[in-house]
Each structure stands twice: as structure tokens, then as C-alpha cells.
Design an enzyme around this catalytic site. Structure first.
Site, short mmCIF file in Angstrom:
data_model
loop_
_atom_site.label_atom_id
_atom_site.label_comp_id
_atom_site.label_asym_id
_atom_site.label_seq_id
_atom_site.Cartn_x
_atom_site.Cartn_y
_atom_site.Cartn_z
N GLY A 48 83.58 53.93 29.76
CA GLY A 48 82.51 53.24 29.79
C GLY A 48 82.45 51.76 29.59
O GLY A 48 83.25 51.34 28.42
N GLY A 50 79.77 49.31 30.10
CA GLY A 50 78.31 48.88 29.97
C GLY A 50 78.31 48.14 28.43
O GLY A 50 79.33 47.84 27.92
N ALA A 52 77.35 48.98 25.83
CA ALA A 52 77.89 49.64 24.69
C ALA A 52 79.52 49.62 24.75
O ALA A 52 80.05 49.33 23.87
CB ALA A 52 77.22 51.34 24.71
N SER A 292 60.31 45.00 35.75
CA SER A 292 60.28 45.11 34.55
C SER A 292 59.02 45.06 33.70
O SER A 292 57.99 44.59 34.06
CB SER A 292 61.08 43.50 34.01
OG SER A 292 60.90 43.35 32.71
N ARG A 338 55.58 52.73 27.02
CA ARG A 338 55.86 53.32 28.36
C ARG A 338 55.12 55.04 28.56
O ARG A 338 54.67 55.10 29.78
CB ARG A 338 57.04 53.37 28.85
CG ARG A 338 57.73 52.01 28.80
CD ARG A 338 59.30 51.90 28.86
NE ARG A 338 59.55 50.64 28.90
CZ ARG A 338 60.82 50.09 29.02
NH1 ARG A 338 61.78 51.05 29.19
NH2 ARG A 338 61.12 48.64 28.93
N HIS A 409 63.36 56.55 34.13
CA HIS A 409 64.17 55.20 34.03
C HIS A 409 65.30 55.38 32.92
O HIS A 409 66.19 54.66 32.97
CB HIS A 409 63.16 54.36 33.34
CG HIS A 409 63.61 52.96 33.08
ND1 HIS A 409 64.12 52.03 33.85
CD2 HIS A 409 63.40 52.35 31.78
CE1 HIS A 409 64.44 50.99 33.25
NE2 HIS A 409 64.26 51.03 32.14
N GLU A 433 73.44 54.55 25.71
CA GLU A 433 72.59 55.56 26.19
C GLU A 433 72.82 57.02 26.20
O GLU A 433 72.26 58.03 26.25
CB GLU A 433 72.24 55.21 27.54
CG GLU A 433 70.93 55.67 28.00
CD GLU A 433 70.20 55.40 29.39
OE1 GLU A 433 70.68 54.26 29.76
OE2 GLU A 433 69.62 56.13 30.08
N LEU A 449 69.13 47.88 25.25
CA LEU A 449 70.13 46.85 25.10
C LEU A 449 70.53 46.47 23.57
O LEU A 449 71.75 46.36 23.14
CB LEU A 449 69.72 45.49 25.75
CG LEU A 449 69.41 45.53 27.11
CD1 LEU A 449 69.11 44.30 27.82
CD2 LEU A 449 70.27 46.19 28.02
C1 LIG Z 1 66.55 49.02 36.22
C2 LIG Z 1 66.61 48.88 34.64
C3 LIG Z 1 66.30 47.79 33.86
C4 LIG Z 1 66.58 48.05 32.52
N1 LIG Z 1 66.03 46.77 31.76
C5 LIG Z 1 66.13 46.94 30.19
C6 LIG Z 1 65.93 45.87 29.63
O1 LIG Z 1 65.40 44.96 30.22
N2 LIG Z 1 65.90 46.10 28.27
C7 LIG Z 1 66.55 47.29 27.63
O2 LIG Z 1 66.81 47.21 26.44
N3 LIG Z 1 67.02 48.12 28.58
C8 LIG Z 1 67.00 48.08 29.82
N4 LIG Z 1 67.31 49.24 30.68
C9 LIG Z 1 68.36 50.25 29.89
C10 LIG Z 1 69.56 49.71 29.91
O3 LIG Z 1 69.93 49.09 30.84
C11 LIG Z 1 70.52 50.77 29.58
O4 LIG Z 1 70.06 51.92 28.88
C12 LIG Z 1 71.83 50.36 29.09
O5 LIG Z 1 72.27 49.27 29.98
C13 LIG Z 1 72.87 51.68 29.18
O6 LIG Z 1 74.24 50.91 28.73
P1 LIG Z 1 75.22 51.67 28.41
O7 LIG Z 1 76.48 50.92 28.10
O8 LIG Z 1 75.01 52.79 27.55
O9 LIG Z 1 75.71 52.50 29.85
P2 LIG Z 1 75.91 51.90 31.05
O10 LIG Z 1 75.52 50.51 31.38
O11 LIG Z 1 75.09 52.95 32.05
O12 LIG Z 1 77.42 52.14 31.37
C14 LIG Z 1 78.09 53.34 31.83
C15 LIG Z 1 79.62 53.22 31.66
O13 LIG Z 1 80.29 54.29 31.63
C16 LIG Z 1 81.12 54.55 32.76
N5 LIG Z 1 81.20 55.81 32.98
C17 LIG Z 1 80.17 56.89 33.34
N6 LIG Z 1 80.83 58.06 33.51
C18 LIG Z 1 82.07 57.94 33.53
C19 LIG Z 1 83.18 58.82 33.70
N7 LIG Z 1 83.03 60.02 33.77
N8 LIG Z 1 84.29 58.15 33.89
C20 LIG Z 1 84.53 56.80 33.57
N9 LIG Z 1 83.89 56.07 33.36
C21 LIG Z 1 82.58 56.52 33.37
C22 LIG Z 1 80.60 53.53 33.85
O14 LIG Z 1 81.51 53.09 34.79
C23 LIG Z 1 80.12 52.38 33.05
O15 LIG Z 1 80.99 51.44 32.81
C24 LIG Z 1 67.01 48.98 32.06
C25 LIG Z 1 67.41 50.10 32.77
C26 LIG Z 1 67.26 50.12 34.23
C27 LIG Z 1 67.76 51.25 35.13
#
Ligand SMILES: Cc1cc2nc3c(=O)[nH]c(=O)nc-3n(C[C@H](O)[C@H](O)[C@H](O)COP(=O)(O)OP(=O)(O)OC[C@H]3O[C@@H](n4cnc5c(N)ncnc54)[C@H](O)[C@@H]3O)c2cc1C
Length: 643
Positions: A48, A50, A52, A292, A338, A409, A433, A449
């Protein structure tokens, strides 16, 4: 209920005792360190990229570990985090409006309806301030006031302004920061990046997580990668509902496969339904769009007072409008959390007062803000969101109110982790997440975030040392039985999906599954509905394995094959979500059981019976429930009131 069996309780053994204010500091001190020369001998796989995963990979590599990073997108920069719009919380108290670490902690525990672990939430609030400093130092262009100071706005469930933002593109700007930090390490050779690779299984050797099985999405090649520890940062699973605000690729496969290998899955039924999304416009749709929560700083939510009033919004005088959030919850008004805002929208629509096609919508009106602030100020704050709304709906929100409706969401559930963010499999850490921690039964806006970056930049890089200090854990040959069998299981599963060669598309199954989940495990859940859903899901899953059509082969780029594997996992997850929702016969946060509500329709918790985290262990016959009792020594559980 014979849907599951109850196992031994589970406890978080990593949190230190004593005053909550110093727990993190004491844990950091008690955790073993790895000296810089030894770090070079240790490798970590991060799945991942993202917020995180990107922040964790960059920080671990900067510290000197050898990192290998995986994502399924063509660039780490396209992780779903890039979609985040509204902002990121931090207890900086720049507004001098009474904010503090303790208040952010308090708001988050209360906002999560007293179903989160206090120690984790307190640490999150403490670390929040560091995140802003880190990101500003990286050059993230947060919005600033006229005098140059960082600006703040409010999000739901709080009465202070603590949300830092970059217009409606906060996730994008933060991800660019993390991505640049990663790229620097990629260039330095400390991170090896594998884009377009999907993790399809976890390799566990002698009880420790030691690697992953991945498929190269371009060539189809299945291979294994071995390291000293594995970090999952694979995001949330809201797409089990098919329609959600998540990016289309978001899925549960990485965490679900780890769950099948022994990692407990906690609180899978806790789903966040966001109140302000563009309503569904027809059966052709494959995704929903978020508007948002920041818009509720200035937008006012209303519906006509009388059911069936189909006048254009501009023709409905003030006296005939019901600003129902301001009426029912005067203290928080449009900025209630929410879960509360979503249910209130559902209630007014159920009463026949919804607006737009099918009566599934409420107005979010900016007329007052435009008059008060003027168009340029509104444009500056929300311009890109208004533009997005106009492009999708064809309506100009500067002239007519937006129409919004709740949509799936975020998922508060995820793999169970202790205070060190380590799962029940030693050496498997889960961040962002993908884990269950910190938000309880409902996440407050702008807190995802914050959690993802807290985990990646600050928490994991400290706690993982304690585990790695005992390493390196030795080489493992590619033909080691545990490695070979994991790789073979993946290849066989891919072959099985291709071999069905049926007559229904993957998407048609996914859409139908999503419909069942939304109908029975969505905004309102009942025993009858959830029981029905279980039968429907099992029937549909059997049909999937008998009739799914996956064209092409496994030895090429095959997006249908990718999707088929993900949907197959969604079926299994959906079943566990319904079992979790059935067993939790209380309402809390995003989990609203119709049988458990107060006289005025608010969620009714049963703390004596359900004041625990439900951590599920995978078993062939029936899942096993392990309960982690939640203690509240600081914020005492009370009926949540935003009135
Ligand atoms: C439209 C929208 C707006 C949002 N706005 C906000 C906000 O303003 N403030 C806030 O706090 N939160 C917000 N959120 C929530 C927040 O964006 C997410 O909870 C957060 O970005 C998740 O980050 P992450 O790094 O955990 O995962 P992600 O950003 O989902 O990244 C997941 C990563 O894992 C990789 N991955 C997944 N499965 C596999 C696999 N099997 N093999 C290889 N790679 C894999 C993907 O390629 C990706 O790189 C929003 C969410 C949405 C949908």
C-alpha cells in the site's frame, strides 16, 4: 445463535499502564531499538502506498531499513488517499477556541460512540500536531489566512476549528508529500517499488508473517517475496457495497487473505455512511461522489416541511422549509457527526420529504453563505467541489441548492491490532484504514488522514523496532513448504476463477451483492433483514462460483480476473459483516439496529453487554468471536448528545 462460536477473550498487551498522558512516551522508551548498522540487515514489505503506506515506507527507509513497497496502481501516487477532500484534524489550537489534545481525544472517543480504545485515541490526538509540522516542512500547501498563518475549519462532531486543509484537495497534497518522501528513498535505493503488483496471500512461516505472494498485473506472473516483517496499508473495504465514494479499485483482498491466515478481523460491521454525497442517478452508475463535509461549515441542510412539496427550491419560502439538523441538534447544527446526519436524512426522506428524483435527497444550501461572504470567498474555499458538483449533475450550486444523500464512505472495521499496530500474527503490522483502531463505531470527519499519517510517520516506525530487534529472522528458500503452498494456492485460485467460464459478468455479481448489503446491512439493520441477507449472500456466492465469466487468461493484463478475485473475497467478508451486525444487538455509531433505539429514534447502546471490540478469527466451519473489553477510565460512556 449458531452462526459463530465464542472463543477466549483477547487483550491488548502492548499498552503501558499508568497515566494516559505518558503512555506513548513510555511505550517508545520501553520498545527495543535497532542500531543503524543493523537496520540495513532487516527488510520490511509494505503493501500500500496511500497516506499510511507511503508515509511508513518513506520513514522506515529513511531510518535505514530495506523496504519493498507494493501497490496495484500504475503509480504509488494514485492510491485512493489522493481523493480525500476536506481536511486533516490536529490539536494545534491555532484558533484559541478551547482546543487541546484532551479535547480531540474526548471528541474522538465520544464521536466513536465509546467503542474505541482510549490509549490509541489519546496517542492519535498527541501525534496529530506533529503531522502538521511534518507536512508543512515537506511543503504541503495548506490553506493560509491573509496574514500567512495556517487556516482551519470545522468538521462534524466538534465545536472547535481544528481541520487543516488544502482547498478540497487535502488528500492529494498530503499524498504528494508522502510520495516525494518515498521517491527520495526509491532514488537512494532504500525502497524498491513494485507498482501494478497485487498481493494475493500472506506467507506465514513458523507463526511469523514472513512475506507475500504477489501477482504482476501486467504479465500475470505469480511470485513470492520474503522479508523480516510485513506491513499492510491496503485501505478500506467500502466497495463491498459496490456503490461507494471509494475509488473503484479499493478492496479487501490483502486484509482478507491475512485474516484467512490467522489475523483477527475486528468490528467488520462498522461502516460509515457519509451524509453528503451526490445522490444516485440511475442503475448505470458504478461509483458515488462525495461532497466534502467541509461544505457543512457554510451550507445549510433542509427539506420542505410538508411531504410531497415538489416546488422548485427557490419557490419554497423560508416558512415552509425545515432546517432539520439545526432544529433537532441546535448545539452542533449542520455539523453533527456523520452517523447522526445520515440517519436524519434517511428519516426525512422516509417521511416523504426528500427532494429530487425518487425523493432520495436533501438540500445543502449556500444562499446564506453567498450573501454573507460573497461569491469570491465561497469560491476560494470550495471552488473545486462546486465545479465537480456542477459537472456531475449539470446544476449550478451557486444558483440552486446542492442535492445530497448518504452513501457508503469509510470502514471503521479492519484487522485487529494492538497498541503497537501489530496484528494477531507476529510480524504482521496493519496501519491506516486497513486496521480497526481509533475510530470506534463512527469516524469523525478529517480523522482518517490524521490516523493514516500518525500510523505511518510516527507510530509504526517506533513500534516495529521492538519486533525487528529480534531479527533478522533467517533466509527462507522459495521452495520452503509454507512459501510453495501459499504460491500454489494463489495459482490454483486464479485458475479456478478462469475455469468457471460461465455466463455472468463479475460486475453483475458485485452489483447484486452490493445491493443486498446496502438493503440489509446499510444505514439501518434488523435481525430479520440481516438473517435474510446471509441467505442471499450465500446463494449468490454459490452462483458466482458456478456462473462467473472471466474472459482472457491469467498470463496477461486481465482486469476481469483481478476483479473476480476481489469480489470472491467480498462475498466472504459480506457474510462476516452480517454475522457481526447480527450478533451486536445494540445500536452504536454507524451500526444502527432498528430494534435498539431511544424513544426519539437515536442509537441506543448496551454498554454492559457490548462494550467490547469484536475480533473474529477465521475458521472453516464458523467464525470464532474473541472479545476485547473496552475500559473507559477517562471519557466515561454516556448517551451521545449533540443537542
Ligand atoms: C472521496 C473521499 C474523500 C475523503 N476525504 C477525507 C478527508 O477530507 N479527510 C479524511 O481524514 N479522510 C478522508 N477520506 C478518507 C481517507 O481518504 C481514507 O481513509 C485514507 O486515505 C485511507 O488511506 P490508506 O493509506 O489507509 O489507504 P489507501 O489510500 O486506500 O491506499 C491503499 C493502498 O493499498 C494498495 N493495495 C490495496 N490492496 C492491495 C493489494 N492486494 N496488493 C497491493 N497493493 C494493494 C493500493 O494500491 C493503495 O496503494 C476520504 C475518503 C473518500 C473516499
Amino acid at each position: 445463535m449458531d452462526l459463530y462460536v465464542e472463543g477466549a477473550p483477547i487483550a491488548d498487551r502492548a499498552t503501558p499502564d499508568g497515566p494516559i498522558e505518558t503512555r506513548w512516551e513510555r511505550r517508545q522508551f520501553s520498545a527495543k531499538l535497532v542500531n543503524p548498522a543493523n537496520r540495513r540487515k532487516l527488510s520490511v514489505i509494505v503493501v500500500g502506498t496511500g497516506l499510511a503506506g507511503g508515509s511508513a515506507a518513506a520513514t522506515l527507509a529513511e531510518a535505514g531499513y530495506r523496504v519493498r513497497s507494493y501497490c496495484y496502481q500504475d503509480s504509488p501516487r494514485r492510491a485512493h488517499s489522493i481523493a480525500a477532500q476536506g481536511g486533516i484534524n490536529a490539536a494545534k489550537n491555532y484558533r484559541n477556541d478551547g482546543d487541546s489534545v484532551y479535547r480531540l481525544f474526548y471528541d474522538t472517543v465520544k464521536g466513536g460512540d465509546f467503542r474505541a480504545r482510549e490509549s490509541n485515541v489519546y496517542r492519535l490526538a498527541q501525534v496529530s500536531a506533529n503531522i502538521i509540522d511534518q507536512c508543512v516542512a515537506q511543503g504541503v500547501p495548506f490553506a493560509r489566512e491573509y496574514g500567512g498563518l495556517l487556516d482551519n475549519r470545522s468538521f462534524g462532531g466538534t465545536q472547535v476549528s481544528r481541520t487543516f486543509y488544502a482547498r478540497g484537495q487535502t488528500g492529494q497534497q498530503l499524498l504528494l508529500g508522502a510520495y516525494q518522501a518515498m521517491e527520495r528513498q526509491i532514488a537512494a535505493g532504500t525502497i524498491e517499488m513494485f507498482a501494478r503488483h497485487e498481493m494475493l496471500d500472506l506467507v506465514v512461516v513458523d507463526g511469523r508473517a514472513r512475506g507475500v505472494v504477489v501477482r504482476d498485473l501486467v504479465t500475470g506472473e505469480v511470485s513470492t517475496d520474503i522479508a523480516d516483517a510485513v506491513v499492510l496499508a491496503s485501505g478500506g473495504y467500502g466497495n463491498v457495497f459496490f456503490l461507494s465514494t471509494n475509488a473503484k479499485g479499493c478492496n479487501v483482498t490483502a486484509t482478507w487473505r491475512a485474516h484467512r491466515k490467522g489475523a483477527y478481523f475486528a468490528n467488520p460491521c462498522y461502516t460509515q455512511i457519509h451524509p453528503t454525497c451526490i445522490p444516485e442517478s440511475g442503475t448505470h452508475q458504478s461509483k458515488l461522489t462525495l461532497m466534502s463535509e467541509s461544505l457543512r461549515n457554510d451550507g445549510r441542510v433542509w427539506v420542505p416541511k410538508v411531504a410531497g412539496d415538489d416546488r422548485a427550491p427557490g419557490d419554497i419560502p423560508e416558512s415552509d422549509r425545515d432546517y432539520y439538523l439545526e432544529r433537532i441538534y441546535p448545539a452542533f447544527g449542520n455539523l453533527v457527526p456523520r452517523d447522526i446526519a445520515s440517519r436524519a436524512a434517511k428519516n426525512v426522506c422516509d417521511e416523504g420529504r426528500g427532494v429530487g428524483p425518487g425523493g432520495l435527497g436533501v438540500y445543502l444550501d449556500f444562499a446564506g453563505a453567498l450573501e454573507r461572504l460573497g461569491r469570491p470567498a465561497v469560491e476560494e474555499k470550495y471552488g473545486n467541489l462546486f465545479e465537480m458538483y456542477q459537472r456531475i449533475t449539470g446544476e449550478d450550486p451557486y444558483r440552486v441548492p446542492m442535492r445530497i444523500y448518504p452513501a457508503v464512505h469509510y470502514t471503521m472495521g479492519g484487522l485487529w491490532v494492538d497498541y503497537d499496530l501489530q496484528s494477531t500474527i507476529p510480524g504482521l503490522f496493519v496501519i491506516g484504514e486497513a486496521n480497526f483502531s481509533d475510530h470506534g463505531a463512527n469516524r469523525l470527519g478529517a480523522s482518517a488522514l490524521m490516523q493514516g499519517l500518525a500510523d505511518g510517520y510516527f507510530v509504526l516506525p517506533n513500534t516495529i523496532n521492538d519486533y525487528l530487534a529480534a531479527g533478522p529472522f533467517g533466509d527462507i528458500a522459495a521452495d520452503h513448504p509454507a512459501v510453495a503452498s501459499a504460491r500454489q494456492a494463489v495459482s490454483e485460485r486464479l485458475a479456478a476463477l478462469l475455469a468457471v467460464d460461465g455466463d455472468r459478468t463479475v460486475d453483475s455479481f458485485h452489483r447484486e451483492l452490493g445491493h443486498v448489503m446496502w438493503e440489509y446491512c446499510g444505514m439501518e439493520r434488523t435481525e430479520e433483514g440481516l438473517t435474510k441477507a446471509l441467505g442471499l449472500i450465500r446463494g449468490l456466492r454459490d452462483e458466482f462460483w458456478a456462473r462467473v465469466k472471466v474472459p482472457g487468461t491469467g498470463a496477461e493484463l486481465n482486469q476481469n480476473l483481478e476483479k473476480a478475485g476481489r469480489v470472491a473475497d467480498f462475498f466472504e467478508l459480506a457474510e462476516l459483516m452480517c454475522i457481526d451486525a447480527l450478533h451486536r444487538r445494540e445500536s452504536c455509531g454507524g451500526h444502527f439496529r432498528a430494534e435498539s433505539q431511544t424513544a426519539d429514534g437515536e442509537a441506543l447502546r448496551h454498554d454492559d453487554e457490548f462494550g467490547y471490540v469484536a475480533a473474529w478469527e477465521h475458521a472453516v466451519e464458523r467464525p470464532v468471536l474473541h472479545k476485547e473489553t473496552l475500559d473507559f477510565a477517562y471519557v466515561h460512556p454516556s448517551t451521545r448528545s449533540y443537542k
